[in-house]
Scaffold this active site. Structure first.
Site, PDB file in Angstrom:
ATOM      1  N   ASP A 193     -10.135  -6.576   0.103  1.00 33.95           N
ATOM      2  CA  ASP A 193      -9.362  -5.843   1.097  1.00 33.95           C
ATOM      3  C   ASP A 193      -8.898  -6.878   2.126  1.00 33.95           C
ATOM      4  OD1 ASP A 193      -8.159  -3.766   2.466  1.00 33.95           O
ATOM      5  OD2 ASP A 193      -9.958  -2.528   2.570  1.00 33.95           O
ATOM      6  N   ARG A 238      -7.213  10.242   1.808  1.00 36.53           N
ATOM      7  CA  ARG A 238      -6.790   9.192   0.879  1.00 36.53           C
ATOM      8  C   ARG A 238      -7.567   9.269  -0.432  1.00 36.53           C
ATOM      9  NH1 ARG A 238      -7.669   3.837   4.085  1.00 36.53           N
ATOM     10  NH2 ARG A 238      -6.630   2.937   2.247  1.00 36.53           N
ATOM     11  N   ASP A 252       0.864  -1.191   0.000  1.00 33.95           N
ATOM     12  CA  ASP A 252       0.000   0.000   0.000  1.00 33.95           C
ATOM     13  C   ASP A 252       0.895   1.234   0.000  1.00 33.95           C
ATOM     14  OD1 ASP A 252      -2.883  -0.881   0.384  1.00 33.95           O
ATOM     15  OD2 ASP A 252      -1.954  -1.923   2.060  1.00 33.95           O
ATOM     16  N   HIS A 254     -11.939  -1.333   9.273  1.00 29.95           N
ATOM     17  CA  HIS A 254     -10.943  -2.109  10.020  1.00 29.95           C
ATOM     18  C   HIS A 254     -11.529  -2.619  11.337  1.00 29.95           C
ATOM     19  CE1 HIS A 254      -8.272   0.190   7.339  1.00 29.95           C
ATOM     20  NE2 HIS A 254      -7.447  -0.819   7.472  1.00 29.95           N
ATOM     21  N   LYS A 282      -9.547   1.072  -5.430  1.00 25.68           N
ATOM     22  CA  LYS A 282     -10.220   0.642  -4.204  1.00 25.68           C
ATOM     23  C   LYS A 282     -11.059   1.795  -3.656  1.00 25.68           C
ATOM     24  CE  LYS A 282      -6.074   1.617  -1.425  1.00 25.68           C
ATOM     25  NZ  LYS A 282      -4.946   1.030  -0.702  1.00 25.68           N
ATOM     26  N   HIS A 283     -12.064   1.502  -2.887  1.00 20.61           N
ATOM     27  CA  HIS A 283     -12.535   0.225  -2.347  1.00 20.61           C
ATOM     28  C   HIS A 283     -13.944   0.017  -2.900  1.00 20.61           C
ATOM     29  CE1 HIS A 283      -9.709   2.041   0.550  1.00 20.61           C
ATOM     30  NE2 HIS A 283      -9.299   0.807   0.806  1.00 20.61           N
ATOM     31  N   ARG A 302       4.171   2.544   2.821  1.00 19.47           N
ATOM     32  CA  ARG A 302       4.888   1.458   3.517  1.00 19.47           C
ATOM     33  C   ARG A 302       6.397   1.534   3.288  1.00 19.47           C
ATOM     34  NH1 ARG A 302       0.291   1.176   6.105  1.00 19.47           N
ATOM     35  NH2 ARG A 302      -1.346  -0.020   5.077  1.00 19.47           N
TER      36      ARG A 302
END
Length: 605
Positions: free
Chosen positions: A325, A209, A140, A252, A239-240, A148
């Site tokens: 996901d 985002r 990601d 999450h 996404k998403h 990351r």
């Protein structure tokens, strides 16, 4: 033997094994006219796979460690506890996974040379299997608040900042740079762009985002980012799906419900995904959200046949790879057990199963579903073919390896870093500038105090935002000191900030998602009462200004990464003119039905 970056000649020797496995054609069974068809060659490869190998290709899994064969002992212990294997190489040999996802917290991304060596080690393990198959290596790397891979790789503005620039050319260039650097490190799939349309200011998981709240503008920038990444040879994942932009819950931790009607979904949520498909998107990631208008069963979209197959594949005509996901997220685990989730996702029409909490449970559940007839082996092979076709498109069967030279000539180059700063300069948005307070003059307002929020640092930061801003302003000729008061400043911290502001020519306050009950309001109020000119910089969502009506100057930076904070500092100092325009509306705090600053608002000087 350590996973060092070895010579290209030696690596190509191993690659030839995989190429031979794909290109070998049994003349007795395959007509000569079909011998050169990539799809036919991939089908023959699938025909030689065991059921276990086919099922493995459907999984993309996390693994701890900086090396594919010799991780640190703590990472070995973590792998044994969570996956039942010691290393990435063991993971591939045991479960035949089709892909691996990199995380910083899993110690996969220490530095570019290490990442490249890990990628090569993973590919060697893939080619050492009975049926040699290279792996999709993903991460990601959205940039902005989600990255990351950190420095010395180039870190670029995130989606909403790019949305403020309103420049498809900048979006495309940023993606090309990011994609080239990922490819040089052996990462061949990036889970970007975020195609959500963020129409809910309270959205806790998407926010900056997203490129913005205008579906037409978001669609154009999504298409530009897809083009940029794929021009660099990187697979992308919009996404998403079917759209996570209008929710107050984080998938999450919960299972959000999107209450859009079918007409609202078509108008608001669908355009960016349609644009991604038209741009040739190579994969689409599902959301763990409920959309009753699209599926009244209230199953998460990830597990919904009406959404994945009915809407995405049949209505939108998408036939590429569909990936879930992360299956560790609570949004997909609330209604069904971890053994049923992967089976239901495949039955819904998904191809790749991302990061299940317990791979052994998920892998065996899919095997059992095929053996019992719940899922046909032909259905599995359809998904395997899509996955292998993506690997073929990326050239992984020809050469999945990278070299030290690839890294050194591509990652974090001066040209890329300079481009990141140029792009960031076009994103900072000036929302308020009463009495022409900005730009500050380093001769007139020389002594500055920088206070405010210090959220957990994403990759791409060298320290707390206050420190980064103070350093940047000092380098621009000011004498700036930093005092971090946090995202929830205490009474003592506020008193210290007011004391430190005495004698200063101006105070810069980094604000972070200011709410009605946030003590950041108290901090800003106390500084305003001190009589020192106050400049606020929203370092995440740009909505903070709605609760700070008394400030004389306010900027939106859209992130607290170094590249965006340095750009904000240049605007404060007058080294560049603010050019960003709000990609989302800012509503009044006391009456959300009223728009305080509309999409497109942005001052300059």
């Amino acid at each position: 033997m350590h996973d060092r970056i070895i010579s290209r000649r030696a690596l190509l020797t191993a690659t030839a094994v995989a190429a031979a496995a794909v290109t070998a054609v049994p003349s007795a069974t395959v007509p000569a006219s079909a011998a050169s068809s990539p799809r036919d060659r991939l089908r023959r490869l699938i025909s030689r796979m065991s059921l276990e190998e086919k099922v493995g290709q459907l999984f993309v899994m996390r693994v701890y460690g900086h090396s594919a064969t010799e991780p640190d002992q703590a990472d070995i212990d973590a792998n044994l506890a969570e996956i039942g294997v010691r290393t990435a190489a063991e993971l591939i040999a045991t479960y035949h996974v089709g892909g691996i996802i990199y995380f910083a917290w899993a110690h996969n991304t220490r530095d570019p040379h290490q990442i490249a060596a890990l990628s090569n080690g993973i590919q060697r393990a893939g080619l050492a299997q009975d049926t040699p198959v290279p792996l999709l290596i993903s991460t990601d790397q959205e940039h902005g608040i989600v990255a990351r891979v950190g420095k010395p790789a180039t870190l670029l503005p995130g989606a909403m900042a790019l949305g403020a620039s309103r420049s498809p050319a900048d979006v495309r260039e940023a993606a090309r740079i990011a994609g080239a650097e990922l490819a040089a490190m052996g990462i061949n799939q990036n889970y970007a762009p975020d195609a959500d349309v963020n129409v809910n200011p309270a959205n806790p998981v998407i926010g900056v985002r997203s490129f913005g709240a205008d579906p037409v503008a978001v669609a154009g920038l999504v298409a530009a980012q897809v083009g940029g990444y794929q021009s660099a040879g990187i697979a992308t994942a919009a996404k998403h799906f079917p759209g996570h932009g209008d929710t107050k819950d984080d998938s999450h931790y919960a299972l959000p419900t999107i209450h859009h009607t079918t007409e609202q979904w078509t108008e608001l949520d669908a355009p960016p995904f349609k644009a991604a498909i038209e741009a040739g998107i190579t994969s689409i990631m599902t959301a763990h959200i409920v959309v009753p208008a699209l599926d009244p069963s209230e199953d998460p979209a990830t597990l919904s046949y009406p959404i994945v197959t009915g809407v995405l594949r049949e209505r939108l005509g998408y036939d590429g790879v569909v990936i879930t996901d992360a299956l560790t997220m609570e949004g997909v685990r609330q209604k069904y057990g971890d053994d049923r989730v992967p089976v239901l996702a495949l039955k819904a029409g998904v191809d790749q199963l991302l990061d299940p909490p317990d791979l052994r449970v998920a892998w065996n559940a899919v095997l059992a579903a095929v053996r019992s007839g719940e899922i046909s082996e032909r259905r599995v092979e359809q998904s395997v073919l899509r996955v292998l076709a993506l690997k073929e498109r990326l050239g992984l069967f020809r050469d999945p390896y990278v070299t030290r030279r690839d890294v050194d000539r591509t990652v974090g180059t001066r040209a890329h870093l300079a481009a990141a700063d140029r792009i960031a300069d076009r994103t900072t948005t000036l929302l308020v500038n009463k009495d022409g307070l900005l730009p500050l003059n380093h001769r007139r307002e020389r002594n500055l105090l920088v206070v405010g929020a210090d959220p957990a640092s994403p990759s791409g930061t060298t320290g707390p935002p206050t420190g980064v801003l103070a350093t940047a302003l000092t380098e621009l000729g000011f004498s700036a000191t930093a005092l971090s008061t946090g995202t929830a400043p205490t009474a003592a911290g506020i008193d210290a900030a007011v004391a430190a502001a005495r004698g200063k020519d101006a105070v810069v306050v980094a604000t972070y998602n200011v709410s009605a009950t946030s003590s950041q309001l108290t901090l800003v109020g106390a500084l305003l009462a001190s009589g020192v000119p106050v400049v606020t910089v929203a370092i995440r969502n740009p909505y903070d200004i709605a609760r700070l009506p008394g400030v004389r100057a306010s900027l939106a930076a859209y992130s607290w990464t170094d590249v965006e904070l340095r750009a904000a500092a240049r605007v404060i100092a007058g080294r560049v003119r603010p050019r960003g325009r709000l990609p989302v509306p800012v509503q009044r705090a006391d009456d959300p039905a009223q728009v305080l600053y509309p999409i497109g608002h942005g001052l300059t000087y």
